[in-house]
Design a protein around this motif. Sequence first.
Motif, PDB file in Angstrom:
ATOM      1  N   GLU A   2      -5.372  -7.161   1.757  1.00 44.57           N
ATOM      2  CA  GLU A   2      -4.524  -8.125   2.466  1.00 44.57           C
ATOM      3  C   GLU A   2      -3.072  -7.991   2.039  1.00 44.57           C
ATOM      4  O   GLU A   2      -2.176  -8.134   2.844  1.00 44.57           O
ATOM      5  N   ILE A   3      -2.858  -7.725   0.758  1.00 44.04           N
ATOM      6  CA  ILE A   3      -1.497  -7.586   0.255  1.00 44.04           C
ATOM      7  C   ILE A   3      -0.833  -6.365   0.877  1.00 44.04           C
ATOM      8  O   ILE A   3       0.335  -6.429   1.266  1.00 44.04           O
ATOM      9  N   SER A   4      -1.562  -5.278   1.024  1.00 49.24           N
ATOM     10  CA  SER A   4      -0.966  -4.075   1.609  1.00 49.24           C
ATOM     11  C   SER A   4      -0.605  -4.300   3.080  1.00 49.24           C
ATOM     12  O   SER A   4       0.417  -3.805   3.551  1.00 49.24           O
ATOM     13  N   SER A   5      -1.423  -5.044   3.827  1.00 49.13           N
ATOM     14  CA  SER A   5      -1.088  -5.326   5.227  1.00 49.13           C
ATOM     15  C   SER A   5       0.114  -6.269   5.309  1.00 49.13           C
ATOM     16  O   SER A   5       0.944  -6.136   6.209  1.00 49.13           O
ATOM     17  N   LEU A   6       0.219  -7.193   4.369  1.00 47.88           N
ATOM     18  CA  LEU A   6       1.378  -8.076   4.328  1.00 47.88           C
ATOM     19  C   LEU A   6       2.637  -7.287   4.003  1.00 47.88           C
ATOM     20  O   LEU A   6       3.681  -7.476   4.623  1.00 47.88           O
ATOM     21  N   GLN A   7       2.525  -6.379   3.050  1.00 51.27           N
ATOM     22  CA  GLN A   7       3.665  -5.534   2.694  1.00 51.27           C
ATOM     23  C   GLN A   7       4.088  -4.664   3.874  1.00 51.27           C
ATOM     24  O   GLN A   7       5.284  -4.493   4.120  1.00 51.27           O
ATOM     25  N   GLU A   8       3.127  -4.136   4.597  1.00 51.85           N
ATOM     26  CA  GLU A   8       3.426  -3.309   5.765  1.00 51.85           C
ATOM     27  C   GLU A   8       4.140  -4.134   6.835  1.00 51.85           C
ATOM     28  O   GLU A   8       5.107  -3.678   7.447  1.00 51.85           O
TER      29      GLU A   8
END
Length: 100
Positions: A2-8
């Motif tokens: 989830e953090i990586s999708s938020l960062q993206e």
Amino acid sequence: REISSLQEALRKVGNPRKTLFAIRDTIGELLVQLDDMLGVMSSDLENKHEGGEGLKGNEDDDEALSGIKLYKGETLLELTERWRLLHKKLYDEEKDIFDL
């Protein structure tokens, strides 16, 4: 994950304030186009569209503007005013803030 999708998502937005100004500018351009369409519809230069309902502008490739079917029977004027209100309320120039 989830953090990586938020960062993206944040990477795609970039500078949020700059992106919000770009969105506001795009809405402003849309309003100009809608106002032009409304102006064509109300001008004396319109001709009845030969292929069916609606009015046609001077150019052969113009679409029949008043024949456009909008969501739940909304008129082009109502659609334009809805976008105009959003454009007006999105950013307060006096306070220099966006109201989301």
